[in-house]
Design an enzyme around this catalytic site. Structure first.
Site, mmCIF file in Angstrom:
data_model
loop_
_atom_site.group_PDB
_atom_site.id
_atom_site.type_symbol
_atom_site.label_atom_id
_atom_site.label_comp_id
_atom_site.label_asym_id
_atom_site.label_seq_id
_atom_site.Cartn_x
_atom_site.Cartn_y
_atom_site.Cartn_z
ATOM 1 N N GLY A 136 36.605 39.982 37.229
ATOM 2 C CA GLY A 136 37.764 40.529 36.525
ATOM 3 C C GLY A 136 38.291 41.778 37.213
ATOM 4 O O GLY A 136 39.507 41.927 37.422
ATOM 5 N N TRP A 192 37.836 42.612 40.297
ATOM 6 C CA TRP A 192 38.368 42.215 41.613
ATOM 7 C C TRP A 192 39.839 41.822 41.461
ATOM 8 O O TRP A 192 40.678 42.210 42.272
ATOM 9 C CB TRP A 192 37.548 41.034 42.136
ATOM 10 N N ASP A 200 28.734 39.273 38.922
ATOM 11 C CA ASP A 200 29.626 40.085 38.087
ATOM 12 C C ASP A 200 30.700 40.777 38.930
ATOM 13 O O ASP A 200 30.454 41.149 40.080
ATOM 14 C CB ASP A 200 28.797 41.142 37.327
ATOM 15 N N GLY A 201 31.861 40.944 38.330
ATOM 16 C CA GLY A 201 32.923 41.727 38.980
ATOM 17 C C GLY A 201 34.201 40.954 39.266
ATOM 18 O O GLY A 201 35.133 41.497 39.871
ATOM 19 N N ARG A 223 34.799 36.527 24.656
ATOM 20 C CA ARG A 223 35.993 36.845 25.464
ATOM 21 C C ARG A 223 37.235 36.153 24.879
ATOM 22 O O ARG A 223 37.112 35.233 24.061
ATOM 23 C CB ARG A 223 35.760 36.378 26.898
ATOM 24 N N ARG A 276 22.275 41.771 41.131
ATOM 25 C CA ARG A 276 23.460 41.886 40.271
ATOM 26 C C ARG A 276 24.555 42.562 41.076
ATOM 27 O O ARG A 276 24.357 43.654 41.611
ATOM 28 C CB ARG A 276 23.195 42.693 39.002
ATOM 29 N N ASN A 289 29.476 35.887 26.457
ATOM 30 C CA ASN A 289 30.821 35.668 27.010
ATOM 31 C C ASN A 289 31.705 34.823 26.084
ATOM 32 O O ASN A 289 32.920 34.767 26.267
ATOM 33 C CB ASN A 289 30.750 35.019 28.402
HETATM 34 C C1 IPE Z 1 27.030 38.978 32.760
HETATM 35 O O1 IPE Z 1 28.243 39.594 33.058
HETATM 36 C C2 IPE Z 1 27.209 37.502 32.636
HETATM 37 C C3 IPE Z 1 27.604 36.788 33.834
HETATM 38 C C4 IPE Z 1 27.754 37.288 35.025
HETATM 39 C C5 IPE Z 1 27.832 35.397 33.665
HETATM 40 P P1 IPE Z 1 29.100 40.345 31.928
HETATM 41 O O2 IPE Z 1 30.260 40.940 32.621
HETATM 42 O O3 IPE Z 1 29.392 39.431 30.811
HETATM 43 O O4 IPE Z 1 28.092 41.463 31.455
HETATM 44 P P2 IPE Z 1 28.317 42.743 30.521
HETATM 45 O O5 IPE Z 1 28.727 42.243 29.181
HETATM 46 O O6 IPE Z 1 29.368 43.583 31.153
HETATM 47 O O7 IPE Z 1 26.993 43.429 30.511
HETATM 48 C C1 IPE Z 2 31.623 37.779 35.845
HETATM 49 O O1 IPE Z 2 32.731 38.561 36.113
HETATM 50 C C2 IPE Z 2 32.006 36.386 35.426
HETATM 51 C C3 IPE Z 2 31.713 36.084 34.023
HETATM 52 C C4 IPE Z 2 31.116 36.866 33.201
HETATM 53 C C5 IPE Z 2 32.147 34.802 33.532
HETATM 54 P P1 IPE Z 2 33.479 39.378 34.944
HETATM 55 O O2 IPE Z 2 34.539 38.519 34.376
HETATM 56 O O3 IPE Z 2 32.503 39.923 33.987
HETATM 57 O O4 IPE Z 2 34.111 40.541 35.795
HETATM 58 P P2 IPE Z 2 34.285 42.059 35.335
HETATM 59 O O5 IPE Z 2 32.939 42.585 34.988
HETATM 60 O O6 IPE Z 2 35.218 42.067 34.179
HETATM 61 O O7 IPE Z 2 34.858 42.721 36.549
HETATM 62 MG MG MG Z 3 31.472 41.664 33.924
#
Ligand code: IPE
Ligand code: IPE
Ligand code: MG
Length: 265
Positions: free
Chosen positions: A39, A41, A36-37, A87, A204, A84
């Site tokens: 976006g 970043w 996670d992270g 999104r 995580r 997801n």
């Molecule tokens: C969890 O991340 C799913 C993946 C890393 C693929 P999210 O960014 O979707 O999680 P929430 O919705 O913030 O809990």
């Molecule tokens: C995890 O990173 C990748 C997926 C869920 C596909 P995010 O896209 O959730 O990144 P943040 O949480 O917005 O930073």
């Molecule tokens: Mg996320």
């Protein structure tokens, strides 16, 4: 017709919940990662989110290497959750394109390294071309045994539990299973992770401390490691920290610390 369990099999002293031998291994057998992270970043760099997703490929390579090096046998990565799908369409489209690109560029190297690749989740919801690539990757790496890499795509822990319940219910209605035979082992065999051992360590990244509907059943006794580092920045050193954290844990599985100390090898 069915071999029924006797009442005595459930005696108080026997215990009926999942039991696990005390492990003296410093290396987790099965590591799962919520990557996670991406976006955030990208946002910190005033870049579009997809740049963050693309930057998230490199740490995957590093983590796979590091796990193989340390002797981890199973690595499960959460790449796309069932939630997801909510999104923006364009982000989803770009993610799917990235998955295709990643499969095209990485599978051969994974094969060479001895990695067996598999996918879990409702993959039938994905674009047919992507499904074909996934299938081909599974077939290509099928005979590898150095490490099993499972990638969770369109995966949701609750959907996994519901689908398993349906499978088991079908077995009962077809007359091949007596409801009395349903125990934890049987139920687990109907889940997506049926062939894999329980997760020992969950990592995580990205600072959130939640499971986000990942492996609900398989995380029942998992050690949890949360890192503030955003996924694209999670490299070898961060992975080492996570594995070192695991070494320091005492896994008791309901027993006392004294029992565990006494059983140490
Ligand atoms: C969890 O991340 C799913 C993946 C890393 C693929 P999210 O960014 O979707 O999680 P929430 O919705 O913030 O809990
Ligand atoms: C995890 O990173 C990748 C997926 C869920 C596909 P995010 O896209 O959730 O990144 P943040 O949480 O917005 O930073
Ligand atoms: Mg996320």
């Amino acid at each position: 017709m069915f071999a029924r369990k006797g009442a005595g099999d459930h005696g108080i002293l026997m215990g009926t919940s999942t039991q696990k031998d005390v492990s003296c291994d410093a290396v987790p057998q099965h590591v799962a990662v919520i990557m996670d992270g991406n976006g955030r970043w990208a946002r910190r760099r005033i870049l579009p989110r997809q740049v963050g997703h693309r930057a998230g490929i490199k740490p995957i390579r590093q983590i796979v290497e590091q796990c193989m090096c340390r002797g981890v046998k199973f690595l499960t990565l959460f790449a796309f959750s069932s939630e997801n799908w909510q999104r923006p369409r364009e982000e989803i489209r770009r993610l799917m394109v990235l998955f295709v690109e990643a499969l095209n560029s990485e599978v051969e190297e994974l094969y060479e390294k001895g990695v067996q690749l598999s996918f879990i989740g409702e993959t039938g919801l994905l674009n047919p071309a992507l499904q074909e690539l996934m299938k081909a990757a599974e077939i290509r790496t099928h005979n590898n045994s150095r490490m099993n890499l499972a990638v969770a795509v369109a995966y949701g822990g609750r959907a996994d539990l519901v689908n398993a319940a349906k499978k088991v219910a079908r077995q009962v209605s077809e007359g091949t299973l007596d409801p009395e035979q349903i125990d934890e082992t049987h139920y687990a065999s109907a889940l997506e992770m049926a062939r894999l051992p329980d997760v020992d360590l969950l990592i995580r990244t990205g600072g959130e401390q939640r499971i986000s509907n990942f492996l609900l059943w398989n995380l029942a006794y998992t050690e949890l490691y949360f890192s503030d580092v955003l996924w694209p920045d999670f490299g070898v050193d961060e992975m080492k920290k996570a594995l070192d954290f695991y070494v320091g844990r005492q896994r008791r599985f309901g027993r006392t610390g004294e029992q565990i100390e006494g059983a140490r090898c």
